[in-house]
Design a protein around this motif. Structure first.
Motif, PDB file in Angstrom:
ATOM      1  N   UNK A 240       0.818  -1.216   0.000  1.00 34.44           N
ATOM      2  CA  UNK A 240       0.000   0.000   0.000  1.00 34.44           C
ATOM      3  C   UNK A 240       0.846   1.257   0.000  1.00 34.44           C
ATOM      4  N   UNK A 242       3.527   1.468  -1.679  1.00 36.04           N
ATOM      5  CA  UNK A 242       3.836   1.568  -3.098  1.00 36.04           C
ATOM      6  C   UNK A 242       2.655   2.146  -3.875  1.00 36.04           C
ATOM      7  N   UNK A 243       1.443   1.676  -3.543  1.00 35.21           N
ATOM      8  CA  UNK A 243       0.261   2.175  -4.247  1.00 35.21           C
ATOM      9  C   UNK A 243       0.106   3.686  -4.009  1.00 35.21           C
ATOM     10  N   UNK A 245       2.463   5.747  -3.370  1.00 32.28           N
ATOM     11  CA  UNK A 245       3.535   6.408  -4.119  1.00 32.28           C
ATOM     12  C   UNK A 245       3.167   6.531  -5.594  1.00 32.28           C
ATOM     13  N   UNK A 246       2.667   5.433  -6.152  1.00 31.86           N
ATOM     14  CA  UNK A 246       2.262   5.449  -7.554  1.00 31.86           C
ATOM     15  C   UNK A 246       1.146   6.470  -7.773  1.00 31.86           C
ATOM     16  N   UNK A 247       0.187   6.507  -6.836  1.00 29.81           N
ATOM     17  CA  UNK A 247      -0.950   7.412  -7.010  1.00 29.81           C
ATOM     18  C   UNK A 247      -0.491   8.879  -7.002  1.00 29.81           C
ATOM     19  N   UNK A 249       2.576   9.908  -7.713  1.00 32.87           N
ATOM     20  CA  UNK A 249       3.377  10.102  -8.925  1.00 32.87           C
ATOM     21  C   UNK A 249       2.445  10.364 -10.101  1.00 32.87           C
ATOM     22  N   UNK A 250       1.342   9.614 -10.139  1.00 34.84           N
ATOM     23  CA  UNK A 250       0.374   9.817 -11.221  1.00 34.84           C
ATOM     24  C   UNK A 250      -0.220  11.224 -11.131  1.00 34.84           C
ATOM     25  N   UNK A 252       1.237  13.921  -9.921  1.00 34.12           N
ATOM     26  CA  UNK A 252       2.233  14.888 -10.401  1.00 34.12           C
ATOM     27  C   UNK A 252       2.350  14.842 -11.916  1.00 34.12           C
ATOM     28  N   UNK A 253       2.375  13.629 -12.468  1.00 32.30           N
ATOM     29  CA  UNK A 253       2.452  13.497 -13.927  1.00 32.30           C
ATOM     30  C   UNK A 253       1.240  14.099 -14.604  1.00 32.30           C
ATOM     31  N   UNK A 254       0.076  13.792 -14.027  1.00 29.28           N
ATOM     32  CA  UNK A 254      -1.145  14.279 -14.655  1.00 29.28           C
ATOM     33  C   UNK A 254      -1.113  15.802 -14.712  1.00 29.28           C
ATOM     34  N   UNK A 271      -7.979  10.661  -4.114  1.00 30.65           N
ATOM     35  CA  UNK A 271      -7.792   9.218  -4.256  1.00 30.65           C
ATOM     36  C   UNK A 271      -6.444   8.800  -3.670  1.00 30.65           C
TER      37      UNK A 271
ATOM     38  N   UNK B  23       4.059   9.109 -22.998  1.00 30.27           N
ATOM     39  CA  UNK B  23       3.807   9.479 -21.619  1.00 30.27           C
ATOM     40  C   UNK B  23       2.507   8.886 -21.103  1.00 30.27           C
ATOM     41  N   UNK B  27       1.964   6.374 -17.967  1.00 32.39           N
ATOM     42  CA  UNK B  27       1.116   6.720 -16.821  1.00 32.39           C
ATOM     43  C   UNK B  27       0.096   5.625 -16.553  1.00 32.39           C
ATOM     44  N   UNK B  30       1.742   2.681 -15.111  1.00 34.16           N
ATOM     45  CA  UNK B  30       2.104   2.946 -13.721  1.00 34.16           C
ATOM     46  C   UNK B  30       0.909   2.740 -12.804  1.00 34.16           C
ATOM     47  N   UNK B  31      -0.229   3.313 -13.206  1.00 40.37           N
ATOM     48  CA  UNK B  31      -1.445   3.134 -12.407  1.00 40.37           C
ATOM     49  C   UNK B  31      -1.867   1.667 -12.375  1.00 40.37           C
ATOM     50  N   UNK B  34      -0.002  -0.213  -9.877  1.00 41.40           N
ATOM     51  CA  UNK B  34      -0.575   0.027  -8.560  1.00 41.40           C
ATOM     52  C   UNK B  34      -1.792  -0.845  -8.319  1.00 41.40           C
ATOM     53  N   UNK B  35      -2.706  -0.892  -9.288  1.00 39.79           N
ATOM     54  CA  UNK B  35      -3.902  -1.719  -9.123  1.00 39.79           C
ATOM     55  C   UNK B  35      -3.551  -3.198  -9.076  1.00 39.79           C
ATOM     56  N   UNK B  37      -1.094  -4.531  -7.864  1.00 40.46           N
ATOM     57  CA  UNK B  37      -0.488  -4.922  -6.589  1.00 40.46           C
ATOM     58  C   UNK B  37      -1.536  -5.176  -5.520  1.00 40.46           C
ATOM     59  N   UNK B  38      -2.771  -4.675  -5.716  1.00 43.80           N
ATOM     60  CA  UNK B  38      -3.779  -4.750  -4.654  1.00 43.80           C
ATOM     61  C   UNK B  38      -4.149  -6.184  -4.236  1.00 43.80           C
ATOM     62  N   UNK B  41      -2.428  -7.908  -1.460  1.00 40.76           N
ATOM     63  CA  UNK B  41      -2.587  -7.501  -0.068  1.00 40.76           C
ATOM     64  C   UNK B  41      -3.914  -7.995   0.485  1.00 40.76           C
TER      65      UNK B  41
END
Ligand code: HEM
Lengths: 296, 485
Positions: A240, A242-243, A245-247, A249-250, A252-254, A271, B23, B27, B30-31, B34-35, B37-38, B41
């Protein structure tokens, strides 16, 4: 003084801070509720009437922060270690970081208008901590005995405080945005900053803590290598983190590379922040894995 | 094959490559990571807790079988998870490397020409005082890169932003390389040893061992570790552990002079690229089993696995050398208590008032059936229970076919032995990633132009901030102030 005396003093510190935050809550509530009563034909507003009340709120917030800081330090003294051994201690330190982030914002970005939601959030956190999560002061379990505890957890808690603050601002953005696109701002919200400012502020807070959060995750990995023999094992807490962090990062990118602004960016920020809260609440309380130090 | 289809394939491949390295795709990937990986857990993972996975299979066999087909119990080594991160990896390389070359080329380059129309810029102002020379001095003082062409200056600052940005993304690649390298060339294993025993680092000493996919030689550093003492300290009121201290004698290589060392939870032993961690601990009761004639058929320390924080432990004692074979399912209770609800249990993790509870079975242990057996469990399918007994220390129980004596106990420790040659790259990557992030997020990148009006009626000043980061307005104001003197 004995270690239990320090623990008692720490508890008194928490109670006193809660009293101060409650006063701050009422002061800010008065400030918001009565700030724009002198409306003359909806064109002239008088914001000075409740300035006093707002000032009281600010003073109480700062005093509350100082008492909370003392309580957290005394808690550490009572156990002769950093005060981050269980979920009660994470919560009071988290509340401290959150108020600290607000006071920093107050000084740097003039965000006094956030006083009311901040007071509410801090009171809820401290209230839950002292009633449900409270545990007597005790030594650390062996796995937590490491310098990395101080480094990793403090970075994570400060990040959490700022993430929460960014979430408050993003939520304010969405609420005001809804008003503006329908009936216009209600009287109590006239004093709040423009949507643009809120949008920028959210971004700046996130851009400011993202490196710190990255550092917190990496410090955790280094610690995991020393304690558990692997730096990354997809334990639920790690997953979590990591999630989250990814969120972010997304987010900032967005913003930076795709140019998202306003509503979409605010939702993405909310989110990302909720993945952090989820990690804290769900994984600590109901999750399994190796990060089960909540003491519950 | 005709040339035109070849061209088609080539151009569609190029199109695919461009899509992959865009890009937006990065992105989304990357997202997606993240999903992806859920689920890991939510469902128990074989790599972390195989027992929980088998429990899940017992409780929900149908669902479990279905979930297993989707790799829900091995999420992080599943094909779909790997697919996402390999694609992200490729996407990252494909987009960051060209940008890096582009950026390197730009090191010595001058800023671009002053655009013709400055009043379209975000910040635009004019002044009738001052000269271009004054502006140039100001730019130089503030470390701008400048380009002067007759009637105008084009100045640029914030090169470090892109440098930091690229450093960050390149570091991510380095981290992924480190992770991959570690999983291909590393090894990892667990060994439980009783205090007093010696562990020699060869594959057969391990309870569990796994090698990286490309770890061909499978040789291990030839060291040995003898556990000489283990001391666990507990909080008197809560029973929570406060310290574990393992004292060992190590020899590297085996047979060389032994050195005494202390291992704690957060301070492992290091043998070049291999580390040895103290992971868990428990008790092994010492038992002697005799047959009817009093001949010793089994004697030694039997590793029992802890079941709770107070180290109530269970295990199995197997005595194949008797006729019929004898097996005992045992429970070791370090500090004994009993109530009607839980039966016998421990109230404190230290050994203060120990008991050994055994249920005694005779029949066929099933050791010759060819199926691998857990040493901690007794397969009772071909056995019959003949008795039940709670033994105090030094007590002997006679069960007809023989007898069992509870002689004492010794602590055991679980050593985790890990070799990860990739982690140094991951660490370097992590450090550079943070540096890059800081450089990129806290550098403002902007251009300022100063241009003399064609009719010499004044000087125009304009600026553009990348990503509309604030601060440019006041910077331009200070430049104009300087020019006005
Ligand atoms: C193919 C993959 C990627 C591409 C093409 C890419 C591209 C970019 C670009 C163009 C920027 C903007 C920098 C600027 O304008 O100043 C950026 C910033 C950034 N990227 Fe990526 N990126 C990729 C993958 C990633 C990944 C996997 C992460 C990590 C989660 C990441 C994290 C960041 C962060 C934190 C920033 C800073 C945002 C900012 O400048 O405010 N990127 N990236």
């Amino acid at each position: 003084m004995s270690s239990t005396d320090y623990a008692y003093l720490s508890n008194y510190g928490i109670y006193s801070a809660m009293v101060l935050f409650t006063i701050a809550f009422f002061a800010h509530a008065v400030e918001v509720a009565f700030s724009v009563r002198n409306v003359e034909e909806k064109t002239k507003f008088d914001f000075t009437r409740t300035k006093r009340s707002g000032d009281i709120g600010t003073v109480m917030m700062v005093l509350g922060f100082i008492f909370l800081l003392a309580a957290v330090i005394l808690r550490g003294v009572s156990a002769s270690r950093v005060p981050w051994g269980n979920m009660y201690e994470f919560s009071i330190t988290g509340a401290l970081a959150f108020t600290g982030a607000y006071i920093f914002g107050l000084w740097k970005y003039k965000i006094r208008w956030l006083g009311l939601p901040v007071a509410i959030a801090v009171l809820l956190t401290l209230g839950t901590a002292i009633t449900i999560l409270y545990r007597p002061s005790a030594p650390l379990v062996p796995a937590l005995k490491s310098t990395w505890l101080a480094i990793h957890v403090s970075a994570a808690i400060i990040s959490g405080g700022v993430f929460l603050l960014a979430n408050c601002i993003a939520a304010t953005y969405l609420i005001l945005d809804r008003y503006e696109s329908t009936s216009g701002r209600p009287a109590w919200a006239l004093k709040l900053p423009s949507l643009d400012v809120l949008d920028q502020l959210t971004y700046r807070l996130v851009a400011f803590v993202f490196p710190l959060w990255t550092f917190a995750v990496i410090a955790g990995a280094i610690w995991a290598e020393a304690a558990w023999g692997r730096y990354w094992g997809w334990d639920p807490k790690e997953t979590w983190a990591f999630i989250t962090w990814v969120a972010y990062a997304a987010y900032l990118h967005a913003r930076v590379t795709i140019g998202w602004r306003g509503r979409k960016a605010a939702w993405l920020c909310l989110f990302a922040g909720s993945t952090f809260l989820f990690n804290y609440v769900y994984v600590n309380v109901w999750g399994s894995g190796r990060h089960t130090y909540s003491g519950l | 094959m005709s040339t035109s289809t070849e061209l088609d394939t080539r151009s569609s491949l190029r199109w695919l490559w461009r899509q992959l390295t865009s890009m937006r795709t990065a992105l989304i990937l990357l997202l997606l990571l993240g999903f992806a990986a859920i689920p890991g857990s939510i469902f128990p993972q074989r790599s972390q807790n195989p027992l929980k996975v088998s429990d899940y299979f017992k409780s929900y066999p149908g669902t479990a079988k279905f979930l297993d087909q989707l790799n829900m119990f091995d999420v992080y080594s599943s094909p779909w998870f790997s697919a996402v991160y390999i694609l992200l990896f490729i996407s990252l390389i494909g987009c960051v490397l060209p940008r890096t070359f582009e950026h390197l080329k730009g090191i010595g380059a001058k800023p671009p020409l002053t655009p013709r129309n400055l009043n379209r810029m975000e910040f635009h102002t004019e002044t009738n005082l001052g000269t271009l020379d004054q502006a140039e001095t100001w730019f130089r003082k503030h470390h701008f890169r400048i380009r002067r062409d007759g009637d105008s200056i084009s100045a640029e600052k914030g090169f470090m932003r892109e440098t930091g940005n690229l450093l960050f993304h390149l570091s991510l690649i380095l981290i992924l390389v480190g992770v991959g390298f570690g999983s291909l060339f590393g090894m990892k294993g667990d060994a439980i040893i009783n205090v007093g025993e010696r562990f020699i680092n060869i594959p057969t000493s391990y309870d569990v061992i796994s090698f990286g996919k490309l770890q061909t030689e499978k040789t291990l550093n030839p060291f040995s570790i003898t556990a000489t003492d283990f001391k666990a300290t507990y909080d008197l009121t809560t029973g929570a552990p406060s310290d574990y201290k393992l004292t060992v004698n190590i020899a590297d290589p085996v047979g060389s002079k032994e050195i005494s060392k202390v291992v704690r939870v957060n301070s492992p032993l290091t043998f070049s690229s291999t580390k040895v961690y103290l992971q868990a601990n428990g008790y092994s009761p010492l038992v002697t089993v005799r047959d009817k004639s009093g001949e010793v058929k089994y004697q030694g320390a039997v590793i029992f696995l802890p079941q709770d924080g107070n180290l109530t432990s269970i295990g199995a004692i197997k005595v194949p050398d008797m006729q019929p074979q004898v097996g005992l399912i045992g429970s070791f209770v370090p500090t004994f208590a009993r109530n009607s609800e839980r039966g016998a249990f421990s109230t404190y993790p230290e050994v203060l008032d120990p008991r050994l509870l055994v249920s005694i079975w005779i029949g066929d242990l099933g050791l010759d059936s060819g199926n691998p057996q857990s040493i901690y469990r007794l397969d009772t399918s071909d056995m019959k229970r003949i008795g039940l007994k709670t033994l105090k220390l030094h007590e002997t129980h006679n069960f007809g076919e023989g007898s069992i004596t509870f002689e004492g106990w010794t602590p055991w420790v679980n050593l985790q032995i890990v070799k990860d040659p990739g982690k140094i790259y991951a660490l370097l990557g992590a450090i550079f990633a943070i540096l890059g992030l800081l450089m990129s997020l806290f550098t403002r990148s902007r251009r300022i132009w100063v241009k003399e009006r064609a009719d010499k009626s004044g000087i125009e000043v304009a600026g553009l901030a990348k990503n509309s980061t604030p601060g440019l307005e006041s910077e331009i104001a200070s430049l104009v102030n300087e020019m006005r003197g």
